[in-house]
Motif scaffolding. Structure first.
Motif, short mmCIF file in Angstrom:
data_model
loop_
_atom_site.label_atom_id
_atom_site.label_comp_id
_atom_site.label_asym_id
_atom_site.label_seq_id
_atom_site.Cartn_x
_atom_site.Cartn_y
_atom_site.Cartn_z
N GLN A 1 0.82 -1.20 0.00
CA GLN A 1 0.00 0.00 0.00
C GLN A 1 0.86 1.26 0.00
N TYR A 2 1.92 1.28 0.79
CA TYR A 2 2.64 2.52 1.01
C TYR A 2 3.94 2.63 0.21
N VAL A 3 4.68 1.55 0.02
CA VAL A 3 5.96 1.65 -0.68
C VAL A 3 5.78 1.99 -2.16
N PRO A 4 4.91 1.27 -2.93
CA PRO A 4 4.72 1.66 -4.33
C PRO A 4 4.16 3.07 -4.49
N ALA A 5 3.31 3.50 -3.56
CA ALA A 5 2.79 4.87 -3.64
C ALA A 5 3.92 5.88 -3.49
N PHE A 6 4.87 5.57 -2.62
CA PHE A 6 6.01 6.47 -2.44
C PHE A 6 6.90 6.47 -3.68
N THR A 7 7.20 5.28 -4.22
CA THR A 7 8.09 5.22 -5.40
C THR A 7 7.43 5.82 -6.64
N SER A 8 6.11 5.66 -6.79
CA SER A 8 5.44 6.23 -7.95
C SER A 8 5.42 7.76 -7.89
N SER A 9 5.48 8.32 -6.68
CA SER A 9 5.56 9.77 -6.56
C SER A 9 6.91 10.29 -7.06
N ILE A 10 7.93 9.41 -7.04
CA ILE A 10 9.24 9.78 -7.56
C ILE A 10 9.27 9.63 -9.08
N SER A 11 8.74 8.47 -9.56
CA SER A 11 8.69 8.21 -11.00
C SER A 11 7.50 7.30 -11.27
N PRO A 12 6.64 7.63 -12.25
CA PRO A 12 5.48 6.79 -12.54
C PRO A 12 5.84 5.37 -12.94
N ALA A 13 7.04 5.17 -13.48
CA ALA A 13 7.46 3.84 -13.93
C ALA A 13 8.13 3.04 -12.82
N ALA A 14 8.25 3.61 -11.62
CA ALA A 14 9.04 2.97 -10.58
C ALA A 14 8.29 1.85 -9.86
N THR A 15 6.95 1.81 -9.96
CA THR A 15 6.19 0.82 -9.21
C THR A 15 6.54 -0.60 -9.64
N GLY A 16 6.49 -0.87 -10.94
CA GLY A 16 6.83 -2.21 -11.41
C GLY A 16 8.26 -2.59 -11.09
N ALA A 17 9.19 -1.63 -11.25
CA ALA A 17 10.59 -1.90 -10.92
C ALA A 17 10.75 -2.22 -9.44
N THR A 18 9.98 -1.52 -8.60
CA THR A 18 10.05 -1.77 -7.17
C THR A 18 9.65 -3.20 -6.84
N TYR A 19 8.54 -3.68 -7.42
CA TYR A 19 8.11 -5.05 -7.17
C TYR A 19 9.18 -6.04 -7.60
N GLY A 20 9.75 -5.84 -8.79
CA GLY A 20 10.75 -6.77 -9.29
C GLY A 20 11.99 -6.81 -8.42
N ILE A 21 12.52 -5.64 -8.08
CA ILE A 21 13.74 -5.59 -7.26
C ILE A 21 13.50 -6.18 -5.88
N VAL A 22 12.37 -5.83 -5.27
CA VAL A 22 12.07 -6.33 -3.92
C VAL A 22 11.90 -7.85 -3.93
N LEU A 23 11.22 -8.39 -4.92
CA LEU A 23 11.05 -9.85 -4.99
C LEU A 23 12.39 -10.55 -5.10
N ILE A 24 13.29 -10.02 -5.91
CA ILE A 24 14.62 -10.64 -6.06
C ILE A 24 15.40 -10.55 -4.74
N LEU A 25 15.41 -9.39 -4.12
CA LEU A 25 16.16 -9.22 -2.88
C LEU A 25 15.63 -10.12 -1.77
N PHE A 26 14.31 -10.19 -1.63
CA PHE A 26 13.76 -11.02 -0.56
C PHE A 26 13.95 -12.50 -0.85
N ALA A 27 13.85 -12.90 -2.12
CA ALA A 27 14.05 -14.31 -2.46
C ALA A 27 15.46 -14.77 -2.13
N PHE A 28 16.45 -13.90 -2.36
CA PHE A 28 17.85 -14.29 -2.15
C PHE A 28 18.30 -14.05 -0.70
#
Length: 352
Positions: free
Chosen positions: A298-325
């Motif tokens: 709810q809150y992290v993608p909203a924060f990243t999208s305020s920086i860049s509209p394209a950042a939400t998808g990138a945030t999900y991808g990066i976070v999934l990789i970091l948490f998986a590893f």
């Protein structure tokens, strides 16, 4: 000699620290065992704060917290399926959409909205059961492809069912509180979502700790052993899939009531990806992880999208990789590791 070995020793010490940090992040930890007095105080304070919150805050804050409750319900059901049951689902946005449209169409027919939420749970349960019968005989990547195909097809199916769903025009919903209840729309839906999320949390916690939860884990870890012990593997899987779909459907119904509008663009593939991110970040096979994951999406993608509209998808991808590893046990594992030394020192009788 000292000048030569000193940098080497420093490098080895730094490498040891990095290794220890990585091991600490990946280490499985038992649930916290706070004293009963602390659990009662914190639980009471949290309950009182959540009840008072919509009465003293503007509507946009109520909207955000209501969405956290809705995502929590989805996360609880999906964590039962993926975390405890070991099944892969990348298509829960389809069941979320079924629940949302069930509320919208039933509301158009004149059914009161608290009752439409019941329909929003029953219909996805039935659809999930029918889909689960053949689909759950697949494994791994094959099952993941089937469920992701559901998510990708959902907007197109909604548009194709225009006589019922109104196609791309969507359906407007009147979600005003019943006569005699002195609440604004955002407050009314907030309390509905909060009560539903609390009920779902208690039910899921009891399921996970009870006999059914043990049968889910047995099927996940060793199907053949579970079958020899008398567990009906296919029925267990199918019912679990259908129950998880019902959670998503009820959450979708609340989502429709909150927005007072549903359209096919609300239920794309990105929604399913956010649901998977929720349970991975929160912590697989943990009930509290659904709450932490809901706060994250709810809150992290909203924060990243305020920086860049394209950042939400990138945030999900990066976070999934970091948490998986690096953080396989999610935010729950991090909190347990950070708080356990403090909680264990507190005096008082512990829960059994």
């Amino acid at each position: 000699m000292t000048m030569v070995t000193s940098p080497i020793r420093s490098l080895l010490a730094a490498n040891t620290r990095r290794t220890s940090a990585a091991e600490w992040l990946r280490r499985p930890r038992p649930p916290l065992a706070p004293p009963r007095w602390l659990a009662i105080v914190l639980g009471g304070a949290l309950a009182a704060g959540l009840v008072v919150l919509p009465l003293v805050n503007p509507s946009y804050i109520n909207l955000a917290v209501t969405l956290v409750c809705i995502w929590t319900i989805v996360g609880l059901g999906l964590n039962l399926l993926v975390g405890y049951g070991g099944q892969v689902s990348l298509g829960h946005s389809a069941f979320f959409a079924i629940g949302a449209y069930a509320v919208a169409v039933a509301g158009e027919a004149g059914i009161a909205h608290p009752l439409t939420l019941v329909i929003a749970g029953i219909l996805p349960f039935a659809v999930g059961y029918l889909i689960g019968l053949p689909a759950l005989r697949l494994r791994g990547l094959q099952l993941g492809l089937v469920t992701i195909a559901m998510a990708m097809a959902t907007p197109a199916v909604i548009r194709a069912l225009e006589p019922v769903t109104h196609g791309s025009r969507g359906i407007s919903i009147d979600a005003s509180p019943p006569a005699g209840i002195p609440l604004a729309h955002d407050q009314w839906v907030y309390y509905l979502a909060l009560a539903t999320a609390a009920l779902a949390y208690v039910v899921t916690r009891r399921l996970a700790r009870g006999r059914l939860g043990r049968s889910f884990v047995a099927v996940r870890d060793a199907e053949l052993v579970a079958e020899t012990l008398g567990v009906d593997v296919w029925q267990t899987k199918t019912r679990l899939f259908a129950s998880s779909a019902a959670y998503a459907g009820v959450a979708g119904g609340l989502y429709a009531l909150l927005l007072e509008f549903v359209g096919p663009e609300n239920f794309g593939l990105m929604l399913s990806i956010s649901f998977v991110t929720l349970i991975v970040v929160g912590g697989l096979a943990t009930v509290a992880g659904a709450v932490l994951g809901a706060l994250f999406i709810q809150y992290v993608p909203a924060f990243t999208s305020s920086i860049s509209p394209a950042a939400t998808g990138a945030t999900y991808g990066i976070v999934l990789i970091l948490f998986a590893f690096f953080v396989p046990f999610g935010l729950v594992g991090l909190l347990r590791g950070a708080l356990a030394p403090l909680v264990d020192r507190l005096p008082g009788r512990r829960a059994g």
